[in-house]
Design a protein around this motif. Structure first.
Motif, mmCIF file in Angstrom:
data_model
loop_
_atom_site.group_PDB
_atom_site.id
_atom_site.type_symbol
_atom_site.label_atom_id
_atom_site.label_comp_id
_atom_site.label_asym_id
_atom_site.label_seq_id
_atom_site.Cartn_x
_atom_site.Cartn_y
_atom_site.Cartn_z
ATOM 1 N N ASP A 229 0.805 -1.220 0.000
ATOM 2 C CA ASP A 229 0.000 0.000 0.000
ATOM 3 C C ASP A 229 0.839 1.272 0.000
ATOM 4 O OD1 ASP A 229 0.267 -1.125 2.895
ATOM 5 O OD2 ASP A 229 -0.086 1.012 3.166
ATOM 6 N N SER A 230 2.071 1.190 0.494
ATOM 7 C CA SER A 230 2.926 2.380 0.553
ATOM 8 C C SER A 230 4.054 2.357 -0.473
ATOM 9 C CB SER A 230 3.533 2.524 1.958
ATOM 10 O OG SER A 230 2.549 2.690 2.940
ATOM 11 N N ALA B 108 5.962 8.843 1.305
ATOM 12 C CA ALA B 108 5.449 8.164 2.496
ATOM 13 C C ALA B 108 5.887 8.939 3.738
ATOM 14 C CB ALA B 108 5.957 6.729 2.548
ATOM 15 N N ARG C 164 3.229 4.005 10.058
ATOM 16 C CA ARG C 164 4.199 3.077 9.467
ATOM 17 C C ARG C 164 5.530 3.254 10.161
ATOM 18 N NH1 ARG C 164 3.287 6.788 5.408
ATOM 19 N NH2 ARG C 164 2.096 5.303 4.175
ATOM 20 N N LYS D 259 4.520 5.433 -2.738
ATOM 21 C CA LYS D 259 4.870 6.602 -1.932
ATOM 22 C C LYS D 259 6.299 6.496 -1.394
ATOM 23 C CE LYS D 259 1.065 5.961 0.385
ATOM 24 N NZ LYS D 259 -0.147 5.999 1.219
ATOM 25 N N GLN D 260 6.713 5.291 -1.058
ATOM 26 C CA GLN D 260 8.073 5.126 -0.559
ATOM 27 C C GLN D 260 9.094 5.382 -1.654
ATOM 28 O OE1 GLN D 260 7.304 1.183 0.930
ATOM 29 N NE2 GLN D 260 7.315 1.836 3.057
#
Length: 786
Positions: A22-23, A32, A235, A26-27
């Motif tokens: 899910d991230s 993120a 996270r 973004k990471q």
């Protein structure tokens, strides 16, 4: 509304499919948000923790008056400023947040400084006047054993009569192995951001695997009810067990600063301070005594495990117990004794780390298998196979649990064939005969890893699910996301249950004010437990919708079927969102909690008996290594592995976990060396001195696959199996491959004494030891002939 066509009645599966983390996007894009990325309030305070420079000493004087008066300083905290209990331990109440009259390791927290900038805080801390009376320090396992220094009582697990079996054994071997520790080296260091609220409450953004434990410890530290403390985790930049317990120290300091000053406060450790102050994987000294027959079958065995726990217990009781539980790995031992010593040393308190003590037990027994094979001049794989647990007999563990899901033999056979193990072993031996400097080695080792918390009450989880009137879903549960893909897996479970697109499921930060009293995200149980809890919540809402639709449309409940993004009700179909909106207008609750507790498990810690694990995860790996006998340099050149994840919830995520686990395990056993000097100072506290595997250390050939025949025999979430920790132990094959290469120096006549990690220095020493022993044997033979 129209009736669906036959093709539309097929329920689309969301689980057992590849979905991106899910991230992930973004990471990759740097979008993120981690705690240190959150916008800083204008009046934010930055905290620095001053540390002891002595390993063991009385604290005679701690004068912080000059620190309080330094520029930019808003608050200085010592043990005397704690309104509640000065402790942040997980179990025994033996982890003071601030030292009081005694320091017991270099790096122990003395006091904290909160200032307008971290530079101001560091500068102010240097003004403290500290006086010590140094005491003798116990730094190693051997020193602790000699002094009888333990944080917990020693334990013994036994079955049969190992001593008697050893006495009558056809062959017998004794050996010793030292197994080094490992730093977690998470990308995001320990960090907490505390924000004061009304009525003395506090919100803490904390990088922790255990929000509930942080909540309870902070409340105890502040002397407030648990409800006054909220802990939130969206996270983590890695955890690996290092953030299961010890993040509570830093959260407590940040929370006290915020509540005392009325200003938000952030405590972020830099890499050096983090490595010095926080616990590691337990290092061990292992002694073994094994008896066996001509075929290599073990007839009796004794293990003595002694671990360096550090200054306090932390989670050492459960960690060392799990070492004992996994000293058998995949092998049946009728007569066995396992002793465990939990040594107190004046070093940082060691803590949870991926595998939680299991790897240390398993690397020891795999050393035993290789040593037996060397004595008998046999293929180590054949020795392993003859000692495997059986299907219907020879299937009870030393802790009296019957193994009902054993697939180790099948995985081993499949891997040996696919990797061409036997042919490669012959080729490697032929290569070594002609290569005087470079030597190759190969090893195939299996894994059997128990899944569940061995502390039974921890095997429970909760979830909260809201369905909004547009058909979108908000999901919250007690598990934490540290990069392992837990959130996407649990979202898949909810999407599957409600038959909606996974994009319709919003994954929200773990927070103690939504799901209370949760267990740590640990023991490889995150997806198992939180997935089941979320499924239960979704199922509750689904059942409400079915009951409502049956009454509203006057149809039987069995005539209602959830299809992709819609619901068939008798002979008509409505969208999921339409049904939800209609249910809301008719006052049907669209919010539910879910709860799960792992079934079947029971365990008596006093007698070491019961069923501590719900099931086992299996796997096997073949590693090939090459060493330089002149320098000790070594490299893992090829890896083939098959790992059992049952019916994987998300194969792509699981394969990533397997590869990452293997590489981290390889680092533990080959390059990651913790060095303490004679004064208790950690000398390897930065990337310049502590070497984790880099991209270039990944084997050039890395073949991995999920076991195609895998399906959990237990009622796990969609018949999947845990994948967080078990692959870590596959890397034992890498260490044993290096040992095999070293053994070739003696033409396999002598099995080397090689400790972990197998750094170039240790490999070179092992090579030199073999050469010296060979020379000694040759000299003895010449003298005997004369």
């Amino acid at each position: 509304m129209r009736n669906p066509t036959p093709s539309e009645t097929i329920i689309r599966g969301t689980v057992h499919k590849n979905h991106p983390h899910d991230s992930a996007a973004k990471q990759v894009m740097g979008e993120a948000v981690y705690i240190d990325d959150m916008p800083e309030a204008r009046d934010l305070l930055h905290i620095y923790v001053a540390q002891s420079t002595k390993a063991h000493a009385k604290l005679l004087k701690l004068d912080v008056s000059a620190v309080r008066n330094a520029p930019g300083v808003a608050c200085v905290l010592t043990a005397g400023d704690v309104p509640g209990i000065n402790d942040a331990s997980p179990v025994l109440g033996d982890d003071p947040v601030f030292a009081e009259d005694l320091v017991e390791y270099v790096g122990q927290s003395l006091f904290a400084v909160a200032a307008n900038s971290i530079e101001d805080a560091r500068a102010a801390a240097s003004l403290a006047i500290i006086e010590y009376e140094e005491l003798d320090a116990i730094l190693t396992v051997d020193q602790a054993m000699a002094a009888g220094s333990f944080v917990l009582p020693s334990r013994t697990m036994a079955r049969g009569d190992a001593a008697e079996a050893l006495g009558r054994a056809k062959h017998r071997l004794q050996g010793r192995m030292e197994i080094g520790g490992q730093d977690h080296f998470y990308l995001e260091s320990q960090i907490s951001l505390a924000v004061p609220r009304e009525d003395g409450d506090v919100l803490i953004h904390c990088s922790t695997q255990h929000p509930t434990e942080v909540q309870h410890n902070v409340a105890k530290f502040l002397n407030v009810p648990d409800h006054s403390v909220t802990v939130e985790v969206r996270r983590m930049g890695g955890g690996f067990g290092g953030k299961e317990t010890q993040g509570a120290w830093f959260a407590a300091i940040a929370a006290l600063t915020a509540t005392r000053t009325g200003r938000p406060a952030k405590l972020r450790l830099d890499r050096d301070d983090d490595m010095v102050m926080t616990g590691k994987r337990h290092d061990f000294v292992v002694d073994y005594d094994v008896g066996f027959d001509d075929a290599g079958r073990v007839t009796g065995i004794e293990f003595v495990f002694a671990s360096r726990c550090g200054r306090s217990a932390d989670l050492s009781a459960a960690i060392n117990d799990r070492t004992m539980f996994h000293a058998d790995n995949c092998y049946y031992f009728k007569d066995i004794t396992i002793q465990s010593h939990r040594c107190k040393t004046h070093t940082v308190s060691n803590t949870a780390f991926r595998g939680f003590g299991g790897p240390q037990g398993m690397v020891a027994v795999e050393r035993v298998m290789d040593a037996i094979a060397a004595r008998l001049e046999a293929d180590p794989l054949e020795v392993r196979k003859i000692n495997l647990y059986g299907k219907t007999d020879r299937n009870v563990t030393p802790y009296h649990m019957t193994i009902e899901d054993n697939i180790a033999a099948e995985i081993i056979e499949e891997l040996a064939e696919k990797s061409d193990y036997y042919q490669r072993r012959r080729e490697i031996r032929a290569f070594n005969e002609k290569s005087p400097i470079l030597k190759k080695g190969i090893s195939l080792t299996p894994v059997k890893f128990g899944i569940s918390f061995t502390t039974t009450f921890l095997n429970q989880a909760g979830a909260l699910l809201h369905v909004y009137t547009d058909g979108s879903v908000m999901l919250n549960h007690g598990g934490t996301e540290m990069g392992q893909g837990l959130f996407i897996k649990v979202a898949q479970v909810v999407a599957e249950e409600l038959q909606i697109d996974i994009e319709r499921v919003k994954i929200t930060a773990t927070t103690t004010d939504k799901v209370p009293n949760t267990s740590a995200t640990a023991a490889s149980s995150g997806s198992d437990m939180n997935g089941k809890a979320a499924e239960a919540a979704a199922r509750t809402i689904k059942e409400r919708l079915i009951a409502f639709a049956a009454g509203h449309y006057n149809v039987a409940e069995q005539d209602i079927q959830f299809l992709p993004n819609r619901v068939r009700i008798g002979d008509q179909t409505v969208s999921f969102a339409e049904l939800v909106q209609l249910a809301y207008l008719n006052r049907v609750s669209l919010s539910a909690t879910g709860y799960y507790k792992t079934p079947k498990i029971h365990y008596d810690a006093e007698t070491f008996s019961g069923r501590p694990f719900y099931y086992f995860a299996y796997g096997a790996a073949v590693s090939e290594a090459v060493i330089d006998t002149l320098t000790g340099e070594n490299r893992i050149t090829r890896v083939d592995l098959i790992h059992d994840t049952g019916k994987s919830l998300n194969p792509a995520i699981d394969l990533g976990q397997i590869e990452g686990g293997f590489i981290q395990g390889m680092g533990w056993l080959t390059t990651e060396e913790l060095v303490f000097d004679d004064h208790g100072n950690l000398r390897t506290h930065a990337p310049s001195t502590y070497k984790i595997p880099a991209c270039g250390d990944r084997p050039d050939i890395f073949n991995m696959e999920l076991y195609s025949g895998g399906e959990n025999v237990e009622d796990s979430i969609h018949k999947s199996k845990a994948v967080g920790e078990p692959p870590f132990m596959l890397a034992i094959s890498a260490f044993n491959a290096i040992a095999d290469a070293v053994s070739s120096v003696s033409d396999y006549a002598i099995y080397p004494t090689l400790d972990a990690p197998a750094t170039p220095e240790r490999v070179l020493k092992a090579v030199e030891a073999l050469e010296t022993e060979m020379t000694t044997q040759d000299t003895a033979r010449v003298k005997a002939a004369e």
